[in-house]
Design a protein around this motif. Structure first.
Motif, PDB file in Angstrom:
ATOM      1  N   THR A 140     -10.093  -6.217  -7.959  1.00 34.02           N
ATOM      2  CA  THR A 140     -10.092  -5.303  -9.100  1.00 34.02           C
ATOM      3  C   THR A 140      -9.149  -4.133  -8.868  1.00 34.02           C
ATOM      4  O   THR A 140      -8.866  -3.375  -9.809  1.00 34.02           O
ATOM      5  CB  THR A 140     -11.512  -4.775  -9.392  1.00 34.02           C
ATOM      6  OG1 THR A 140     -11.949  -3.945  -8.314  1.00 34.02           O
ATOM      7  CG2 THR A 140     -12.480  -5.927  -9.584  1.00 34.02           C
ATOM      8  N   LYS A 141      -8.680  -3.975  -7.646  1.00 29.64           N
ATOM      9  CA  LYS A 141      -7.735  -2.902  -7.339  1.00 29.64           C
ATOM     10  C   LYS A 141      -6.295  -3.314  -7.649  1.00 29.64           C
ATOM     11  O   LYS A 141      -5.384  -2.484  -7.589  1.00 29.64           O
ATOM     12  CB  LYS A 141      -7.843  -2.501  -5.866  1.00 29.64           C
ATOM     13  CG  LYS A 141      -9.235  -2.081  -5.406  1.00 29.64           C
ATOM     14  CD  LYS A 141      -9.700  -0.829  -6.087  1.00 29.64           C
ATOM     15  CE  LYS A 141     -11.072  -0.386  -5.546  1.00 29.64           C
ATOM     16  NZ  LYS A 141     -11.578   0.812  -6.241  1.00 29.64           N
ATOM     17  N   MET A 142      -6.081  -4.595  -7.923  1.00 29.23           N
ATOM     18  CA  MET A 142      -4.735  -5.081  -8.220  1.00 29.23           C
ATOM     19  C   MET A 142      -4.345  -4.710  -9.648  1.00 29.23           C
ATOM     20  O   MET A 142      -5.184  -4.684 -10.550  1.00 29.23           O
ATOM     21  CB  MET A 142      -4.673  -6.603  -8.060  1.00 29.23           C
ATOM     22  CG  MET A 142      -4.845  -7.099  -6.650  1.00 29.23           C
ATOM     23  SD  MET A 142      -4.816  -8.921  -6.581  1.00 29.23           S
ATOM     24  CE  MET A 142      -3.141  -9.234  -7.137  1.00 29.23           C
ATOM     25  N   SER A 143      -3.074  -4.479  -9.844  1.00 29.26           N
ATOM     26  CA  SER A 143      -2.583  -4.206 -11.190  1.00 29.26           C
ATOM     27  C   SER A 143      -2.463  -5.506 -11.977  1.00 29.26           C
ATOM     28  O   SER A 143      -2.439  -6.603 -11.411  1.00 29.26           O
ATOM     29  CB  SER A 143      -1.213  -3.531 -11.120  1.00 29.26           C
ATOM     30  OG  SER A 143      -0.237  -4.450 -10.620  1.00 29.26           O
ATOM     31  N   LYS A 144      -2.391  -5.403 -13.284  1.00 34.54           N
ATOM     32  CA  LYS A 144      -2.224  -6.587 -14.126  1.00 34.54           C
ATOM     33  C   LYS A 144      -0.911  -7.293 -13.813  1.00 34.54           C
ATOM     34  O   LYS A 144      -0.825  -8.526 -13.852  1.00 34.54           O
ATOM     35  CB  LYS A 144      -2.272  -6.183 -15.599  1.00 34.54           C
ATOM     36  CG  LYS A 144      -3.636  -5.710 -16.074  1.00 34.54           C
ATOM     37  CD  LYS A 144      -3.616  -5.380 -17.553  1.00 34.54           C
ATOM     38  CE  LYS A 144      -5.000  -4.931 -18.022  1.00 34.54           C
ATOM     39  NZ  LYS A 144      -4.998  -4.577 -19.477  1.00 34.54           N
ATOM     40  N   ALA A 145       0.099  -6.526 -13.478  1.00 34.80           N
ATOM     41  CA  ALA A 145       1.397  -7.123 -13.150  1.00 34.80           C
ATOM     42  C   ALA A 145       1.304  -7.961 -11.870  1.00 34.80           C
ATOM     43  O   ALA A 145       1.863  -9.060 -11.788  1.00 34.80           O
ATOM     44  CB  ALA A 145       2.448  -6.021 -12.991  1.00 34.80           C
ATOM     45  N   GLU A 146       0.583  -7.449 -10.870  1.00 34.03           N
ATOM     46  CA  GLU A 146       0.408  -8.203  -9.628  1.00 34.03           C
ATOM     47  C   GLU A 146      -0.363  -9.491  -9.879  1.00 34.03           C
ATOM     48  O   GLU A 146      -0.028 -10.552  -9.339  1.00 34.03           O
ATOM     49  CB  GLU A 146      -0.326  -7.342  -8.601  1.00 34.03           C
ATOM     50  CG  GLU A 146       0.502  -6.215  -8.025  1.00 34.03           C
ATOM     51  CD  GLU A 146      -0.312  -5.315  -7.119  1.00 34.03           C
ATOM     52  OE1 GLU A 146       0.182  -4.991  -6.020  1.00 34.03           O
ATOM     53  OE2 GLU A 146      -1.434  -4.929  -7.507  1.00 34.03           O
ATOM     54  N   LYS A 147      -1.381  -9.426 -10.717  1.00 29.64           N
ATOM     55  CA  LYS A 147      -2.167 -10.620 -11.027  1.00 29.64           C
ATOM     56  C   LYS A 147      -1.323 -11.644 -11.784  1.00 29.64           C
ATOM     57  O   LYS A 147      -1.411 -12.847 -11.522  1.00 29.64           O
ATOM     58  CB  LYS A 147      -3.405 -10.242 -11.834  1.00 29.64           C
ATOM     59  CG  LYS A 147      -4.450  -9.474 -11.037  1.00 29.64           C
ATOM     60  CD  LYS A 147      -5.681  -9.158 -11.876  1.00 29.64           C
ATOM     61  CE  LYS A 147      -6.728  -8.434 -11.057  1.00 29.64           C
ATOM     62  NZ  LYS A 147      -7.935  -8.099 -11.853  1.00 29.64           N
TER      63      LYS A 147
END
Length: 374
Positions: free
Chosen positions: A356-363
């Motif tokens: 949940t700490k990841m950004s949407k771009a990273e996902k």
């Protein structure tokens, strides 16, 4: 998705850990052992013990992992209704439901379980529709347990240790260790590191029991208004966890050597370790005295022929001390932290594997073939 249930807790303002909204107003009529500095009236030397808030217990449905049921060939298929074999919320049970289908757990223990389960879900690749690498979730679950070890260390390191709070920590972890996340954890490739964590879980349990004994709460026959109603169950759940590790066929035994020590302490305090699903038959081999425990290790000879080595010939990182006191725990925890703190940090745990700490771009990058995160 698991059923939603009314929250039993609210956030603690300091640690972020949950605490009960409606603690019991009853006071425990038990001795607290030697008073701490804040418990003594320095003017006349008399002891002025602080009131203890008793835990509020509730009835919940059994939570037994698939492994425990699969090991019992005699279980009926419809017995699966007795427990939740997957991850998710804990559900309360009506008073009129059979006691064979329920466990008695404190609300604080349930809240701690929920907190751990949420952390594990945050690290679950499948839960988030991601694939980073095979053992990512396993390392995430180990990080969750490390976070619990920090919380337990904080609880037993207080100036005046609260025995019911220590017990709630053990309740919460024992429930978490029945979730399917544990099977994912055990499949990770760092069996050595995980073994050391499992060893620390056992040491925490023994330390917690020492705290109960110091406050005269380890006797299961105490009146309900001052005793703990589930000592037998919680100890059994920790043994079930140890049996799960033993069942994967790993070549190490010393990390679960705390089980025979636990059996010895329980017997000394007239506590019966009693769990579900033919507990005694499935776990009795773990209760062998320490001097009978052996370790199988691959030799350096031709073709890696297995040799049996005495339990005394084990690595110091997992070797057991007979000091179950809080002081002994602190020594062990400090050494464990030094070995397991990653990236030059001074502490263990954290949110390194929290998706949940990841950004949407990273996902998006990972979902569309951008490769691993690490």
């Amino acid at each position: 998705m698991p059923e939603a249930r009314p929250p039993l807790t609210e956030a603690h303002p300091d640690s972020g850990l949950p605490t009960p909204q409606k603690p019991s107003k009853m006071k425990a009529n038990v001795s607290l052992g030697s008073p701490g500095p804040s418990e003594t009236n320095t003017a006349n030397g008399e002891t002025n013990e602080e009131a203890i808030i008793l835990p509020k217990f509730t009835r919940v449905r059994k939570r037994v992992r698939k492994r425990a049921m699969e090991e019992d060939d005699d279980e009926e298929d419809d017995d699966e209704s007795d427990g939740e074999q997957n991850n998710g919320a804990i559900h309360s049970v009506p008073e009129n439901e059979s006691s064979d289908c329920v466990w008695i757990i404190s609300e604080e223990g349930i809240a701690i379980h929920d907190h751990l389960e949420k952390q594990a879900a945050n690290c679950d690749q499948d839960e988030h529709g991601l694939y980073i690498y095979n053992d990512f979730t396993a390392y995430g679950v180990n990080e969750v347990v490390d976070n619990w070890l920090k919380d337990f260390n904080k609880e037993v390191s207080r100036r005046n240790v609260a025995p019911y709070a220590v017990w709630a920590q053990l309740e919460g972890l024992s429930l978490f260790l029945q979730l399917d996340y544990v099977d994912i954890w055990f499949q990770g490739d760092d069996s050595r590191g995980f073994a050391e964590t499992i060893s620390m879980v056992g040491k925490a349990l023994l330390t917690g029991l020492a705290v109960l004994k110091r406050h005269q709460l380890s006797n299961p026959n105490l009146p309900e208004n001052c005793g703990l109603q589930n000592i037998s169950l919680i100890l059994a759940l920790f043994v079930e966890f140890a049996n799960s590790w033993d069942s994967i066929g790993d070549d190490q035994d010393e990390e679960i050597a705390w089980v025979p020590k636990l059996a010895e302490l329980a017997k000394h305090n007239n506590v019966e370790i009693k769990g579900p699903y033919n507990f005694q038959e499935r776990n009795e081999h773990l209760f062998e005295p320490m001097d009978k425990i052996k370790k199988i290790r691959l030799s350096d000879g031709d073709f890696g022929v297995s040799t049996i080595v005495n339990a005394d010939e084990v690595d110091d990182d997992i070797k057991y001390s007979d000091d179950y006191s809080v002081k002994g725990w602190k020594v062990e925890f400090k050494a464990y932290t030094k070995r397991h703190a990653a990236g030059g940090r001074k502490t263990i745990g954290g949110t390194h594997y929290d998706l949940t700490k990841m950004s949407k771009a990273e996902k998006r990058e990972i979902r569309f073939g951008g490769g691993g995160w690490f």
